[in-house]
Design a protein around this motif. Sequence first.
Motif, PDB file in Angstrom:
ATOM      1  N   ILE A 101      12.970 -13.233 -24.613  1.00  0.00           N
ATOM      2  CA  ILE A 101      11.743 -13.381 -23.822  1.00  0.00           C
ATOM      3  C   ILE A 101      11.688 -12.441 -22.614  1.00  0.00           C
ATOM      4  N   LEU A 102      12.672 -11.554 -22.505  1.00  0.00           N
ATOM      5  CA  LEU A 102      12.694 -10.622 -21.375  1.00  0.00           C
ATOM      6  C   LEU A 102      11.431  -9.770 -21.268  1.00  0.00           C
ATOM      7  N   PRO A 103      10.874  -9.235 -22.355  1.00  0.00           N
ATOM      8  CA  PRO A 103       9.621  -8.477 -22.217  1.00  0.00           C
ATOM      9  C   PRO A 103       8.467  -9.328 -21.672  1.00  0.00           C
ATOM     10  N   ILE A 104       8.426 -10.586 -22.045  1.00  0.00           N
ATOM     11  CA  ILE A 104       7.388 -11.483 -21.523  1.00  0.00           C
ATOM     12  C   ILE A 104       7.598 -11.718 -20.034  1.00  0.00           C
ATOM     13  N   ILE A 105       8.842 -11.870 -19.626  1.00  0.00           N
ATOM     14  CA  ILE A 105       9.152 -12.050 -18.202  1.00  0.00           C
ATOM     15  C   ILE A 105       8.749 -10.805 -17.422  1.00  0.00           C
ATOM     16  N   GLU A 106       9.031  -9.620 -17.977  1.00  0.00           N
ATOM     17  CA  GLU A 106       8.643  -8.372 -17.305  1.00  0.00           C
ATOM     18  C   GLU A 106       7.135  -8.307 -17.108  1.00  0.00           C
ATOM     19  N   ASP A 107       6.378  -8.671 -18.128  1.00  0.00           N
ATOM     20  CA  ASP A 107       4.919  -8.646 -18.017  1.00  0.00           C
ATOM     21  C   ASP A 107       4.397  -9.722 -17.066  1.00  0.00           C
ATOM     22  N   GLU A 108       4.983 -10.888 -17.122  1.00  0.00           N
ATOM     23  CA  GLU A 108       4.519 -12.006 -16.298  1.00  0.00           C
ATOM     24  C   GLU A 108       4.726 -11.744 -14.808  1.00  0.00           C
ATOM     25  N   PHE A 109       5.891 -11.191 -14.468  1.00  0.00           N
ATOM     26  CA  PHE A 109       6.222 -10.980 -13.060  1.00  0.00           C
ATOM     27  C   PHE A 109       6.003  -9.541 -12.601  1.00  0.00           C
ATOM     28  N   ILE A 110       5.569  -8.686 -13.503  1.00  0.00           N
ATOM     29  CA  ILE A 110       5.321  -7.268 -13.226  1.00  0.00           C
ATOM     30  C   ILE A 110       6.559  -6.626 -12.586  1.00  0.00           C
ATOM     31  N   VAL A 111       7.646  -6.645 -13.341  1.00  0.00           N
ATOM     32  CA  VAL A 111       8.906  -6.047 -12.899  1.00  0.00           C
ATOM     33  C   VAL A 111       9.368  -5.070 -13.972  1.00  0.00           C
ATOM     34  N   HIS A 129      12.546  -3.007 -16.225  1.00  0.00           N
ATOM     35  CA  HIS A 129      13.665  -3.458 -17.055  1.00  0.00           C
ATOM     36  C   HIS A 129      14.892  -3.807 -16.212  1.00  0.00           C
ATOM     37  N   ALA A 130      15.178  -2.981 -15.231  1.00  0.00           N
ATOM     38  CA  ALA A 130      16.369  -3.209 -14.405  1.00  0.00           C
ATOM     39  C   ALA A 130      16.266  -4.517 -13.634  1.00  0.00           C
ATOM     40  N   GLN A 131      15.107  -4.777 -13.060  1.00  0.00           N
ATOM     41  CA  GLN A 131      14.933  -6.029 -12.322  1.00  0.00           C
ATOM     42  C   GLN A 131      15.015  -7.232 -13.254  1.00  0.00           C
ATOM     43  N   ALA A 132      14.381  -7.124 -14.396  1.00  0.00           N
ATOM     44  CA  ALA A 132      14.397  -8.242 -15.334  1.00  0.00           C
ATOM     45  C   ALA A 132      15.804  -8.504 -15.860  1.00  0.00           C
ATOM     46  N   SER A 133      16.560  -7.450 -16.120  1.00  0.00           N
ATOM     47  CA  SER A 133      17.910  -7.654 -16.630  1.00  0.00           C
ATOM     48  C   SER A 133      18.851  -8.203 -15.555  1.00  0.00           C
ATOM     49  N   GLY A 134      18.430  -8.159 -14.296  1.00  0.00           N
ATOM     50  CA  GLY A 134      19.202  -8.776 -13.225  1.00  0.00           C
ATOM     51  C   GLY A 134      19.373 -10.270 -13.418  1.00  0.00           C
ATOM     52  N   ILE A 135      18.493 -10.856 -14.218  1.00  0.00           N
ATOM     53  CA  ILE A 135      18.626 -12.281 -14.533  1.00  0.00           C
ATOM     54  C   ILE A 135      20.006 -12.558 -15.123  1.00  0.00           C
ATOM     55  N   PHE A 136      20.479 -11.641 -15.981  1.00  0.00           N
ATOM     56  CA  PHE A 136      21.772 -11.838 -16.625  1.00  0.00           C
ATOM     57  C   PHE A 136      22.928 -11.697 -15.642  1.00  0.00           C
ATOM     58  N   VAL A 137      22.741 -10.900 -14.611  1.00  0.00           N
ATOM     59  CA  VAL A 137      23.768 -10.790 -13.566  1.00  0.00           C
ATOM     60  C   VAL A 137      23.913 -12.130 -12.854  1.00  0.00           C
TER      61      VAL A 137
END
Length: 159
Positions: A35-45, A47-55
């Motif tokens: 669901i990372l692409p959906i999160i990127e679109d929803e929060f307008i961030v 790839h790097a910011q969205a993948s920070g979730i995994f950090v």
Amino acid sequence: MAKYTDLRGKALLFLLCLWFLWFINFSIRMVFSPILPIIEDEFIVNHAQASGIFVFLSTGYGVAVIIAGLFSGTFGYKKSIIFSLSLLGLISFVIPFVHTFWLLYVFAFFIGLSVGFYLPSAIPLITEYYSENNWGKVIAIHDTGASIAIFSAPFIALF
């Protein structure tokens, strides 16, 4: 306490309950990937910011595994698992109401924290309840929950 010597009846039911908990635990960590692409679109961030979730997930998980490894024996293995699932349930209920991305980082940390308490408590619980002859079978069956969670996470995300 008498240990389970075979995988029938209550022994199998207990193992299936632990398997399901490990499956849920691992699914929660894996479901962010599809669901990372959906999160990127929803929060307008990006790839790097969205993948920070995994950090943040991994950091919370690492902290919790260390804490649980040190203190779950004194706190109690069952209580540690109940705490883990209660915290995970609370966070899973609240996370749909997150509307700012930095708050998603905070919740990702707490998701990692909540799921990290499970495994250091489950393995000693398994070795406590099952005889030594069955440890290999029981732990192997229990660990298939993670593999099936990895496989099924994209399908869960579809729904």
